[in-house]
Design a protein around this motif. Structure first.
Motif, PDB file in Angstrom:
ATOM      1  N   GLN A 269      -2.748  -4.881   1.498  1.00 27.74           N
ATOM      2  CA  GLN A 269      -1.856  -3.758   1.191  1.00 27.74           C
ATOM      3  C   GLN A 269      -0.479  -4.222   0.746  1.00 27.74           C
ATOM      4  OE1 GLN A 269      -1.910  -0.337   3.923  1.00 27.74           O
ATOM      5  NE2 GLN A 269      -3.134  -1.605   5.255  1.00 27.74           N
TER       6      GLN A 269
ATOM      7  N   GLU B  14       6.316   4.927   3.972  1.00 23.92           N
ATOM      8  CA  GLU B  14       5.926   3.613   3.463  1.00 23.92           C
ATOM      9  C   GLU B  14       4.575   3.146   3.994  1.00 23.92           C
ATOM     10  OE1 GLU B  14      10.445   1.894   2.790  1.00 23.92           O
ATOM     11  OE2 GLU B  14       9.224   1.105   4.425  1.00 23.92           O
ATOM     12  N   CYS B  15       4.298   3.469   5.241  1.00 25.96           N
ATOM     13  CA  CYS B  15       3.057   2.924   5.832  1.00 25.96           C
ATOM     14  C   CYS B  15       1.834   3.795   5.551  1.00 25.96           C
ATOM     15  CB  CYS B  15       3.226   2.709   7.332  1.00 25.96           C
ATOM     16  SG  CYS B  15       3.135   4.215   8.306  1.00 25.96           S
ATOM     17  N   GLY B  16       2.026   4.923   4.936  1.00 26.91           N
ATOM     18  CA  GLY B  16       0.884   5.767   4.601  1.00 26.91           C
ATOM     19  C   GLY B  16       0.644   6.885   5.592  1.00 26.91           C
TER      20      GLY B  16
ATOM     21  N   MET C  10      -7.424  -6.297   5.480  1.00 25.54           N
ATOM     22  CA  MET C  10      -7.052  -4.887   5.642  1.00 25.54           C
ATOM     23  C   MET C  10      -5.537  -4.734   5.768  1.00 25.54           C
ATOM     24  SD  MET C  10      -9.711  -3.319   5.278  1.00 25.54           S
ATOM     25  CE  MET C  10     -11.254  -4.110   4.908  1.00 25.54           C
TER      26      MET C  10
ATOM     27  N   ARG D  66       6.321  -4.831   2.569  1.00 26.37           N
ATOM     28  CA  ARG D  66       5.812  -3.754   3.418  1.00 26.37           C
ATOM     29  C   ARG D  66       4.395  -3.383   2.967  1.00 26.37           C
ATOM     30  NH1 ARG D  66       5.786   1.032   0.828  1.00 26.37           N
ATOM     31  NH2 ARG D  66       7.157   1.327  -0.954  1.00 26.37           N
ATOM     32  N   ASN D  67       3.671  -2.791   3.875  1.00 29.83           N
ATOM     33  CA  ASN D  67       2.325  -2.336   3.510  1.00 29.83           C
ATOM     34  C   ASN D  67       2.436  -1.173   2.544  1.00 29.83           C
ATOM     35  OD1 ASN D  67       0.873  -4.108   5.136  1.00 29.83           O
ATOM     36  ND2 ASN D  67       1.167  -2.819   6.930  1.00 29.83           N
TER      37      ASN D  67
ATOM     38  N   GLN E 253      -4.164  -0.633  10.110  1.00 24.04           N
ATOM     39  CA  GLN E 253      -3.305  -1.820  10.079  1.00 24.04           C
ATOM     40  C   GLN E 253      -1.882  -1.462   9.683  1.00 24.04           C
ATOM     41  OE1 GLN E 253      -4.163  -4.734  11.199  1.00 24.04           O
ATOM     42  NE2 GLN E 253      -6.262  -4.074  11.564  1.00 24.04           N
ATOM     43  N   SER E 254      -1.794  -0.604   8.693  1.00 25.62           N
ATOM     44  CA  SER E 254      -0.486  -0.250   8.162  1.00 25.62           C
ATOM     45  C   SER E 254       0.335   0.553   9.178  1.00 25.62           C
ATOM     46  CB  SER E 254      -0.708   0.561   6.882  1.00 25.62           C
ATOM     47  OG  SER E 254       0.479   0.775   6.239  1.00 25.62           O
TER      48      SER E 254
ATOM     49  N   TYR F 124     -13.061   1.069   4.568  1.00 24.93           N
ATOM     50  CA  TYR F 124     -11.902   0.172   4.479  1.00 24.93           C
ATOM     51  C   TYR F 124     -10.601   0.947   4.291  1.00 24.93           C
ATOM     52  CZ  TYR F 124     -12.449   0.414  -0.635  1.00 24.93           C
ATOM     53  OH  TYR F 124     -12.565   0.847  -1.920  1.00 24.93           O
ATOM     54  N   ASP F 125     -10.697   2.180   3.758  1.00 23.42           N
ATOM     55  CA  ASP F 125      -9.469   2.974   3.622  1.00 23.42           C
ATOM     56  C   ASP F 125      -8.886   3.267   5.013  1.00 23.42           C
ATOM     57  OD1 ASP F 125     -11.674   4.528   4.233  1.00 23.42           O
ATOM     58  OD2 ASP F 125     -11.103   6.223   2.986  1.00 23.42           O
TER      59      ASP F 125
ATOM     60  N   ASP G  40     -10.107  -5.210  16.698  1.00 25.62           N
ATOM     61  CA  ASP G  40     -10.393  -4.193  15.679  1.00 25.62           C
ATOM     62  C   ASP G  40     -11.875  -4.122  15.323  1.00 25.62           C
ATOM     63  OD1 ASP G  40      -7.861  -3.085  15.212  1.00 25.62           O
ATOM     64  OD2 ASP G  40      -7.254  -4.869  14.128  1.00 25.62           O
TER      65      ASP G  40
ATOM     66  N   PRO H  15      -0.332   1.425   1.056  1.00 27.97           N
ATOM     67  CA  PRO H  15      -1.747   1.795   0.992  1.00 27.97           C
ATOM     68  C   PRO H  15      -2.275   1.958  -0.434  1.00 27.97           C
ATOM     69  CG  PRO H  15      -0.592   3.142   2.605  1.00 27.97           C
ATOM     70  CD  PRO H  15       0.456   2.375   1.860  1.00 27.97           C
TER      71      PRO H  15
ATOM     72  N   GLN I 171      -9.544   1.474   7.759  1.00 33.56           N
ATOM     73  CA  GLN I 171      -9.139   0.200   8.381  1.00 33.56           C
ATOM     74  C   GLN I 171      -7.744  -0.204   7.909  1.00 33.56           C
ATOM     75  OE1 GLN I 171     -12.204  -2.810   7.863  1.00 33.56           O
ATOM     76  NE2 GLN I 171     -13.797  -1.318   8.238  1.00 33.56           N
ATOM     77  N   MET I 172      -7.484   0.021   6.629  1.00 32.84           N
ATOM     78  CA  MET I 172      -6.149  -0.301   6.101  1.00 32.84           C
ATOM     79  C   MET I 172      -5.094   0.618   6.702  1.00 32.84           C
ATOM     80  SD  MET I 172      -6.367  -1.423   2.174  1.00 32.84           S
ATOM     81  CE  MET I 172      -6.801   0.162   1.598  1.00 32.84           C
ATOM     82  N   LEU I 173      -5.460   1.871   6.821  1.00 29.48           N
ATOM     83  CA  LEU I 173      -4.517   2.832   7.415  1.00 29.48           C
ATOM     84  C   LEU I 173      -4.124   2.387   8.830  1.00 29.48           C
ATOM     85  CD1 LEU I 173      -3.147   5.710   7.327  1.00 29.48           C
ATOM     86  CD2 LEU I 173      -5.191   6.520   8.498  1.00 29.48           C
TER      87      LEU I 173
ATOM     88  N   GLY J 175      -1.793  11.177  -2.109  1.00 29.28           N
ATOM     89  CA  GLY J 175      -2.382  10.507  -0.957  1.00 29.28           C
ATOM     90  C   GLY J 175      -3.276   9.358  -1.401  1.00 29.28           C
ATOM     91  N   PHE J 176      -4.015   8.790  -0.465  1.00 25.96           N
ATOM     92  CA  PHE J 176      -4.864   7.660  -0.841  1.00 25.96           C
ATOM     93  C   PHE J 176      -6.247   7.734  -0.195  1.00 25.96           C
ATOM     94  CE2 PHE J 176      -2.273   6.697   2.774  1.00 25.96           C
ATOM     95  CZ  PHE J 176      -3.092   6.027   3.655  1.00 25.96           C
TER      96      PHE J 176
ATOM     97  N   SER K 135       1.383  -1.593  12.128  1.00 26.82           N
ATOM     98  CA  SER K 135       2.518  -2.452  11.818  1.00 26.82           C
ATOM     99  C   SER K 135       3.825  -1.655  11.928  1.00 26.82           C
ATOM    100  CB  SER K 135       2.308  -3.016  10.409  1.00 26.82           C
ATOM    101  OG  SER K 135       3.491  -3.487   9.899  1.00 26.82           O
TER     102      SER K 135
ATOM    103  N   GLN L 115     -13.885  -0.691  15.394  1.00 22.75           N
ATOM    104  CA  GLN L 115     -14.467  -0.132  14.168  1.00 22.75           C
ATOM    105  C   GLN L 115     -15.941   0.216  14.361  1.00 22.75           C
ATOM    106  OE1 GLN L 115     -13.492  -3.271  11.435  1.00 22.75           O
ATOM    107  NE2 GLN L 115     -11.307  -2.794  11.591  1.00 22.75           N
TER     108      GLN L 115
END
Lengths: 269, 743
Positions: free
Chosen positions: A84, B75-77, A80, A203-204, B38-39, B31-32, B18, A206, B34-36, B89-90, B42, B22
């Motif tokens: 990215q 950058e991180c969404g 996850m 960098r991440n 993490q990003s 997973y979208d 996590d 998405p 979950q990625m958000l 967007g994503f 960070s 979750q």
């Protein structure tokens, strides 16, 4: 050159900030609560992956795979974040990722997985991995993997790879005294065990993550159990490297002063 | 070890990761998201944490250093989380839960940074909720981060509702901002002149556009509206003086002044021209009602995130407290456990943790509910438009009938399967209006409950977390920035609708018959939970909910000692405490449900399953602690309300008549031996009486309440044992070697 097929072999390790306490499990040494600790992509494998992605981005027609042997659920969590960073396709093997497994069994499982990648072409194949590991590094897995794949051009402690106009690859390996040994290999197939490389952690992104996940999730779902264990290994004793933490919070200290203090501290021993 | 070593059962082994979150917060299959997480995490634990550690909070101005945040969010969404994929967007579909998760991660480090991220979404929200398609496409796309190869800086927005008139009020009904027609050539689009002064407007240090609420000052414009102002519009776009906030310094706040000419097409939602008058499609309060019900939830989650973020640094501080002292030798209890040899610090930390969990559970449950509600709301709007119903009385009339069916559906769903009329359930569920009514009635309570309870009570409990760090807690060097987090919580309780606004909304929405029908089924569900999971505290929570319901029903019909009706809008001394009590209940209920989810779904995840028995025991105990705390609050509030409006009997008049006379008792003693020992209030022969305020209140009319209250008190049985066990777990749990962000 119509592009490389870069297979990065790398797995997960417990987050280095966690308390790592070796204990004896039913089949040998393990880390206390290892499965429950947050994990990260092994930093050495991470360097290999980011270098692979960088090389692929600069060489049209290239593709990156990440072959990862680890507990499926933990690998999924790590993906996850890692998923990215750069584009790649995951090949997942469900098995232990602890530092105490047998290097031969691990290498065998990885070799089978690399061979099974559809469309893999030895004339384009570069196998990347970590020169070291943040868990117990056997120091042999990557070499055995190379032998099993019959790749004899192997380089360890790599910090740089540069494709040449004639299709050859210039490779910088770490040697003693902070120097690099420059080698030139005619071209793929080759195996590179990466040191830190030269790239920062990407960098991440998405958007990259969403694209990667279309492949990562199915790969995790269909990952098969890998027969990997401690083999015939017997561990007489397992201890953590001795570490001493002497933390002070100091703000606004000049860098020269910091360096002087560190040198003084090191010189004490 | 101060806590009793009572339980040999497995307990918490590591802090929940996590995988556990979750499952509890229901995004194992997303997973979208979950990625958000993490990003954004960070970004929060690197860029944001470094800014705080480097002292960026020590200025009110929006500095280039702070401006790094915006790039980091892009950058991180965190910026793109609000947009649809075609807008840059994503994440597809409703974004409430996603925004709550992103906010949670940022607030874990700094809530000001989280507010900075949220404020951009707040500016876009009026456009997103009520904008024309052109407005939505333009602003959402331009506010999205640039795509690879695109040379563009995203538009940043601000939301200007509040004004310095009167003073610093947030009365959303009163607007000082004015809009007039500046030019209106025949056949052309009118040009409007907008005059607006904002107060405490977030993002003004860098905003390129502002969604501003204005009132008509021209007979050619009807009512109020929200309008989009851009920094390139002709006129004055003065960003104003930065507000000297004591908190949230990583968000930009100032008092801007606008005097601009803009085309009428900037009216959010568009307009029609009727008889030479510009009629905005939506008034400003119609727009903000749609906006705030979504944006308040992440603010609540913010404070809860901070409470949970305090757990690890507090444990580390407690354990290491005596290390280095001569008396604390390695291997000794004082060395290994430090302050944790004392029960009090563990108990207080249990309270901090339980409050953080309950707030997060409530916030995320509400966010998920809005994700379900959003598409239904669109469907409802379309159906009403089809029927030619344009809000107001006609909508109210329609929903009177829809609500009846919604109540029927709620009751049918609560029946055991064997007794349920499935055909009728399917019929009712097929009606989007009925489904909307069910969810909307719940959201009407859960949204203000989240904002009110998580921030208000969260601020109080955050102070407790700070105090657990001793003097260290109130320094800039405190790991986890706990001092900042405590002070910041006060702003979270205030902005986007202060506590009184939330209590007001709760006091209205909790009377909704569809909500009350659901509430009754929730009580039954909790009893069922309690029968299989008795250690969760579900039973006492059900008892507390029953007591609240009784109190509500009593107050609706009861009058005070002067014959005045108790439950009525202006009587906030009645309605507001009842709202507070309801919020406690909703938070505890959400927590219990999340613990059940963990126990139900945990075994499906290999990582969670590994330590699940211990984790589940711990979480049951934590939920039990929270249920007991909620029950205590509810009991206290309800008792005050039920008894407090009666006049206490006095030693004169009617009160005196109700007492025994000493002589009377002497005579009765011959007939009923011993009666004298039972009589409490006795008037002596000389007229003397016991030394107290008056005869004890009999409270005959509320004996049912007394029975329920006594039962509730009894239901607290075992809750302190649960607290002991949870505290014991905190002394044993394995924590990381160091915090994963700088301090």
């Amino acid at each position: 050159m119509s592009g490389y097929q870069i297979v990065v072999c790398g797995s997960i390790v417990p987050d280095p900030l966690q308390t790592l306490e070796p204990v004896t499990g039913p089949s040998g040494p393990v880390l206390k609560n290892e499965l429950m600790l947050p994990a990260v992509l092994d930093p050495w494998a991470g360097h290999a992956l980011y270098e692979a992605a960088n090389l692929a981005a600069k060489t049209p027609g290239s593709k990156v795979w990440l072959v990862s042997l680890g507990p499926k659920a933990k690998v999924q969590q790590v993906m996850m974040a890692v998923g990215q960073k750069v584009p790649f396709e995951l090949v997942a093997l469900d098995g232990p990722a602890g530092g105490f497994v047998d290097a031969h069994e691990t290498a065998a499982a990885l070799a089978d997985a690399v061979k099974a990648i559809p469309g893999i072409d030895r004339t384009k194949l570069l196998v990347f991995g970590g020169w070291e590991s943040a868990s117990r590094g056997a120091g042999a897995t990557l070499q055995i993997l190379g032998e099993r794949l019959e790749i004899h051009d192997q380089f360890q402690g790599v910090d740089q790879i540069a494709p040449q106009a004639d299709g050859s690859l210039e490779i910088l390996e770490r040697v003693e005294g902070g120097q690099h040994q420059i080698s030139v290999v005619a071209g793929p197939p080759a195996l590179l065990g990466w040191a830190t490389g030269n790239l920062p952690e990407p960098r991440n992104n998405p958007q990259v993550g969403m694209a990667n996940m279309r492949g990562i999730m199915p790969a995790l779902q269909k990952s098969k159990p890998a027969k990997v264990g401690t083999g015939d290994l017997q561990y007489l004793a397992v201890t953590l490297p001795k570490a001493q933490r002497e933390t002070r919070v100091v703000k606004n200290m000049p860098t020269d002063e910091i360096a002087r203090e560190i040198v003084e501290w090191i010189s004490k021993d | 070890m101060a806590v009793p070593a009572s339980v040999a059962a497995e307990t918490l082994r590591t802090l929940p990761g996590d995988d556990v979150r979750q499952v509890m917060w229901r995004f194992s299959d997303r997973y979208d998201l979950q990625m958000l997480v993490q990003s954004v995490r960070s970004a929060a634990r690197s860029t944001v944490a470094r800014l705080v550690a480097d002292g960026a909070r020590n200025s009110h101005e929006w500095t280039p250093q702070k401006n790094e945040l915006l790039k980091c969010f892009d950058e991180c969404g965190a910026t793109g989380v609000f947009m649809e994929p075609h807008q840059g967007g994503f994440i597809e579909g409703p974004k409430n839960f996603a925004m709550a998760l992103a906010t949670f991660e940022l607030a874990w480090v700094d809530a000001g940074a989280a507010t900075c991220g949220l404020a951009s979404h707040l500016a876009l929200s009026p456009i997103h909720e009520r904008g024309t398609q052109e407005q939505v496409d333009k602003y959402m796309s331009l506010a999205a981060p640039a795509k690879p190869g695109e040379d563009r800086v995203p538009l940043r927005g601000a939301f200007a509702l509040t004004e310095p008139i009167p003073y610093v009020g947030v009365d959303t009904g009163m607007l000082g901002g004015k809009v007039r027609v500046a030019e209106w050539e025949p056949g052309k689009e009118p040009i409007l002149a907008v005059e607006k002064r904002g107060r405490f407007i977030t993002n003004m240090g860098f905003a390129n556009f502002v969604a501003a609420a204005v009132d008509s000052a021209d007979e050619r414009i009807k009512g109020s509206c929200m309008i989009i102002l851009e920094d390139s519009d002709p006129g004055t776009f003065d960003r104003g003086t930065p507000t000297k906030k004591l908190v949230h310094q990583l968000s930009s706040t100032s008092d801007p002044i606008f005097s601009l000419r803009v085309p009428a097409s900037r009216i959010i939602g568009g307009y029609a021209v009727k008889n030479g008058v510009i009629v905005p499609k939506y008034s400003h309060d119609e727009v903000i009602a749609a906006v705030f019900k979504h944006t308040r939830v992440p603010v609540g989650v913010m404070t809860s995130a901070k409470l949970l973020s305090a757990v690890e640094p507090v444990i580390r501080y407690q354990r290491g407290r005596f290390r280095g002292a001569e008396q604390a030798k390695p291997g000794s209890m004082r060395y290994e456990l430090g302050l944790q040899v004392r029960q009090d610090v563990l108990h207080r930390l249990v309270d901090v943790w339980a409050t953080g969990e309950a707030g997060s559970s409530l916030g995320f449950a509400t966010a998920r509910l809005f994700d379900e509600l959003d598409p239904l709301e669109k469907e409802k709007t379309a159906i009403l438009a089809q029927k030619g119903i344009a809000g107001g009385k006609s909508e109210f009339k329609l929903f009177r009938e829809v609500n009846q069916r919604a109540v029927e559906l709620v009751k049918l769903r609560a029946k055991p399967e064997a007794e349920r009329d499935e055909k009728r359930v399917a019929e009712l569920e097929a009606d989007p209006l009925v489904r909307y009514a069910v969810l909307d009635s719940a959201s009407g309570v859960l949204c203000p409950a989240t904002k009110l309870w998580c921030t208000g009570n969260g601020a109080t409990v955050m102070r407790e977390a700070v105090s657990l760090m001793g003097g260290y807690g109130i320094t800039e060097d405190c790991p986890g920035f706990l001092g900042n987090k405590w002070m910041d919580a006060q702003l979270e309780a205030t902005y986007e609708g202060p506590e009184a606004v939330q209590r007001r909304q709760l006091s209205v929405c909790m009377t909704n018959e569809v909500f009350l029908a659901q509430y009754e089924t929730w009580i039954k569900e909790l009893r069922q939970v309690a029968s299989v999971k008795p250690d969760t505290g579900a039973c006492e929570l059900a008892s507390a909910m029953t007591l609240w319901l009784y109190t509500y029903k009593h107050l609706v019909v009861a009058t005070d000692a002067n014959g005045e009706k108790l439950f009525q809008g202006p009587r906030q001394g009645v309605t507001f405490p009842l709202s507070d009590a309801l919020s406690w209940l909703m938070a505890a209920r959400s927590f219990v449900l999340d613990v059940l989810e963990l126990e139900r779904k945990g075994p499906e995840n290999a990582v969670v399953a590994e330590g699940l028995p211990g984790l589940a025991h711990f979480y049951e105990d934590l939920a039990h602690v929270q249920c007991a705390r909620a029950a205590g609050e509810v009991g206290r509030i309800c008792a005050e309300l039920v008894y407090g409006y009666n006049k206490h009997p006095a030693w004169e008049g009617e009160g005196r008549k109700a007492c025994y006379a000493a002589q009377e008792l002497e005579e009765l003693e011959d007939v009923i031996p011993g009666i004298g020992s039972y009589a409490v209030d006795v008037i002596g022969k000389d007229g003397s009486h016991p030394t107290k305020a008056g005869p004890c209140a009999s409270c005959v009319s509320v004996q049912d309440f007394a029975a329920l209250r006594t039962k509730l008190d009894g239901c607290l049985t075992g809750s302190r044992l649960a607290k002991d066990r949870a505290a014991e777990a905190l002394a044993k749990v394995m924590i990381p070697e160091a915090l994963d962000y700088p301090a």
